[in-house]
Write an enzyme that holds these catalytic residues in place. Structure first.
Site, PDB file in Angstrom:
ATOM      1  N   HIS A 286       1.756   4.478  -2.971  1.00  0.00           N
ATOM      2  CA  HIS A 286       1.912   5.928  -2.808  1.00  0.00           C
ATOM      3  C   HIS A 286       3.276   6.372  -3.347  1.00  0.00           C
ATOM      4  CE1 HIS A 286      -1.638   6.692  -0.372  1.00  0.00           C
ATOM      5  NE2 HIS A 286      -1.292   5.762   0.508  1.00  0.00           N
TER       6      HIS A 286
ATOM      7  N   HIS B  66       0.840  -1.202   0.000  1.00  0.00           N
ATOM      8  CA  HIS B  66       0.000   0.000   0.000  1.00  0.00           C
ATOM      9  C   HIS B  66       0.878   1.256   0.000  1.00  0.00           C
ATOM     10  CE1 HIS B  66      -3.596   2.409   1.217  1.00  0.00           C
ATOM     11  NE2 HIS B  66      -2.646   3.185   1.718  1.00  0.00           N
ATOM     12  N   GLU B  67       1.873   1.283   0.889  1.00  0.00           N
ATOM     13  CA  GLU B  67       2.750   2.457   0.975  1.00  0.00           C
ATOM     14  C   GLU B  67       3.616   2.590  -0.273  1.00  0.00           C
ATOM     15  OE1 GLU B  67       2.096   4.659   3.186  1.00  0.00           O
ATOM     16  OE2 GLU B  67       0.724   3.287   4.177  1.00  0.00           O
TER      17      GLU B  67
END
Length: 155
Positions: free
Chosen positions: A71, A67-68
């Site tokens: 980004h 998820h990170e």
């Protein structure tokens, strides 16, 4: 897992799922409370919450890493990196990363007080001086009868 192992895992996950290098730092931040990780826009570093590794295991933690990294890679490519952006949502689906984190169970100590006169029992999170307060029902003296730990799902 220490900082060096976290860095190595982050680099491996980036190459495996995104076919791109992770060229910045990944660090643990134990002060994070309600989030599994955080991508820092200015430094491009990623902070990870070690409590999620302890509570949910490595497989779930790798999902937070993905998820990170979504980004991270979208921001460096100057694409939509925020949760509301279409590019971000598509990349999450492509790498099978979670959109949200589960809440960590929190430990709360509850203190039990009992009235000597009427026997009414009270539960409080904060301790208090029994000499300064009286029973709200009968005005009798209070005694601390014990304390117990409760685990909640709310963080």
């Amino acid at each position: 897992m220490n900082q060096a192992e976290l860095q190595r895992h982050m680099e491996e996950v980036s190459l495996q799922f995104f076919q791109k290098e992770f060229r910045h730092q990944a660090v643990f931040n134990a002060r994070l409370r309600t989030t599994g990780g955080r991508y820092l826009l200015k430094s491009h570093n990623i902070e990870m919450n070690p409590k999620y590794l302890e509570n949910f295991g490595l497989a779930y933690f790798i999902g937070i890493m993905k998820h990170e990294l979504c980004h991270y890679h979208l921001h460096l490519e100057k694409k939509g990196y925020q949760h509301r952006d279409q590019d971000f949502r598509e990349l999450l689906k492509k790498v099978d990363a979670p959109r949200f984190c589960a809440t960590i169970p929190r430990e709360i100590t509850m203190h039990e007080y009992t009235c000597k006169s009427c026997g009414k029992s009270f539960l409080r999170q904060r301790r208090f001086n029994v000499n300064r307060y009286r029973c709200g029902s009968c005005g009798g003296k209070l005694i601390q009868t014990g304390s117990k730990k409760i685990y909640t799902e709310n963080a």
